[in-house]
Write a protein that holds these residues in place. Structure first.
Motif, PDB file in Angstrom:
ATOM      1  N   HIS A  43       0.821  -1.220   0.000  1.00 52.88           N
ATOM      2  CA  HIS A  43       0.000   0.000   0.000  1.00 52.88           C
ATOM      3  C   HIS A  43       0.851   1.265   0.000  1.00 52.88           C
ATOM      4  N   GLY A  44       0.173   2.413  -0.060  1.00 51.67           N
ATOM      5  CA  GLY A  44       0.849   3.699  -0.119  1.00 51.67           C
ATOM      6  C   GLY A  44       1.098   4.330   1.245  1.00 51.67           C
ATOM      7  N   THR A  45       1.428   5.617   1.233  1.00 47.55           N
ATOM      8  CA  THR A  45       1.887   6.351   2.406  1.00 47.55           C
ATOM      9  C   THR A  45       0.905   6.318   3.569  1.00 47.55           C
ATOM     10  N   LEU A  46       1.365   5.822   4.721  1.00 46.03           N
ATOM     11  CA  LEU A  46       0.608   5.802   5.970  1.00 46.03           C
ATOM     12  C   LEU A  46      -0.716   5.062   5.856  1.00 46.03           C
ATOM     13  N   ALA A  47      -0.868   4.249   4.823  1.00 53.55           N
ATOM     14  CA  ALA A  47      -2.137   3.565   4.569  1.00 53.55           C
ATOM     15  C   ALA A  47      -2.078   2.123   5.089  1.00 53.55           C
ATOM     16  N   HIS A  48      -2.866   1.232   4.477  1.00 53.03           N
ATOM     17  CA  HIS A  48      -2.978  -0.135   4.992  1.00 53.03           C
ATOM     18  C   HIS A  48      -3.533  -1.046   3.901  1.00 53.03           C
ATOM     19  N   ASN A  49      -3.539  -2.341   4.186  1.00 53.41           N
ATOM     20  CA  ASN A  49      -3.876  -3.311   3.144  1.00 53.41           C
ATOM     21  C   ASN A  49      -5.375  -3.471   2.891  1.00 53.41           C
TER      22      ASN A  49
ATOM     23  N   HIS B  99       1.447   0.394  -4.775  1.00 52.82           N
ATOM     24  CA  HIS B  99       0.691   1.597  -5.143  1.00 52.82           C
ATOM     25  C   HIS B  99       1.336   2.830  -4.529  1.00 52.82           C
ATOM     26  N   SER B 100       1.505   3.885  -5.316  1.00 50.91           N
ATOM     27  CA  SER B 100       1.957   5.191  -4.845  1.00 50.91           C
ATOM     28  C   SER B 100       3.346   5.075  -4.201  1.00 50.91           C
ATOM     29  N   ARG B 101       3.507   5.520  -2.947  1.00 52.65           N
ATOM     30  CA  ARG B 101       4.810   5.351  -2.294  1.00 52.65           C
ATOM     31  C   ARG B 101       5.166   3.867  -2.236  1.00 52.65           C
TER      32      ARG B 101
END
Length: 294
Positions: A55-61, A133-135
């Motif tokens: 996943h991306g920045t500070l996110a989750h699955n 994704h993303s970062r």
């Protein structure tokens, strides 16, 4: 059999089938418990290979773009493992709370992806491919650059780009403060130094370790995913959205990449998160790409 009993029996059967194909799995890394969602395609085992999703920045699955694609890809016959980066929190779930002091690093993801790669191998997994994704796309490219022998292929979905001037301008516009000045201050600290009331990534007035700030903000060409792709030996698919305002220069930068191992597809109308029908398009491109790697 009464209808109510039949209904309950059917529900239990459904839950049993779901539990066989999807489960949370865990491993440990640096005394932290890591967790991930493992989904096996019908009739498949890990020996058939697996796609590791980041996943991306500070996110989750369980964020929409990851969860949706995991379901679509598993339905298409691809085994998937969607990991939660720990961000230095034990058994982390959900979005990172900005009020929690930050002591994680961008580069931590590469070590954690390696831990999951080794875990998959210990479970008898076949070829390992990656999607980020993303970062998380940039961190995926870092990982394949660091461990090319562990990766069969990679899919980078709206991966992060970078240049030093843009990073400084973005920080100035977002927080009305000089990134260079704060970075200089952080570089004077060590791993025991905390910086209070500091603007960090998407979090305002946060408590951040100096070494974490340095790791995320020190100029490094590897933050620019196309830079890594220009020399990668890993078969790579990059997917961008024409309406992506988060990584708005990705398509332009990809146009300058001539590496024959790298393919770029732009989805007209999609933004950074590829919602709704755009997710179906992404899944189709991924399936086609992975089939070509067989």
């Amino acid at each position: 059999m009464p209808y109510s009993v039949l209904k309950i029996s059917s529900l239990l059967l459904l839950l049993t089938c779901q539990s066989l194909s999807a489960q949370e799995v865990t491993t440990t890394h640096n005394k932290l418990l890591l967790n991930a969602e493992l989904k096996l395609a019908e009739g498949s085992t890990l020996a058939d290979g697996v796609l590791l999703l980041t996943h991306g920045t500070l996110a989750h699955n369980k964020m929409e773009v990851i969860a949706t694609l995991q379901d679509l890809l598993t339905d298409a016959g691809i085994n998937t493992l969607a990991i939660n980066l720990s961000l230095d929190i034990d058994n982390r779930h959900g979005m990172y709370d900005c009020q929690v002091p930050h002591q994680h690093k961008h580069s931590d993801a590469i070590d954690e992806m390696n831990t999951w790669s080794q875990w998959l191998k210990s479970q008898g997994a076949g070829d390992i491919s990656l999607m980020g994704h993303s970062r998380g796309g940039n961190q995926t490219a870092w990982f394949s650059d660091s461990y090319p022998d562990q990766v069969k292929s990679q899919i980078l979905l709206a991966p992060a780009t970078w240049n030093e001037a843009a990073e400084q301008n973005d920080y100035k516009q977002r927080y009305n403060k000089s990134l260079a000045e704060i970075l200089t201050q952080a570089q004077q600290g060590d791993d025991n130094t905390w910086m209070d009331a500091t603007n960090f990534i998407y979090c305002t007035d946060s408590r951040v370790k100096a070494t974490s700030f340095v790791n995320y903000y020190s100029p490094d060409q590897r933050f620019d995913t196309p830079y890594l792709l220009d020399k990668t030996s890993t078969p790579s698919l990059v997917i961008s959205g024409s309406e992506d305002i988060t990584v708005s220069d990705l398509a332009e930068k990809m146009a300058n990449i001539s590496n024959p191992r790298v393919e770029h597809i732009s989805i007209e109308g999609a933004d950074h998160f590829f919602r709704d029908l755009y997710a179906d398009d992404v899944a189709e491109f991924i399936v086609d790409f992975m089939e070509k790697q067989q």
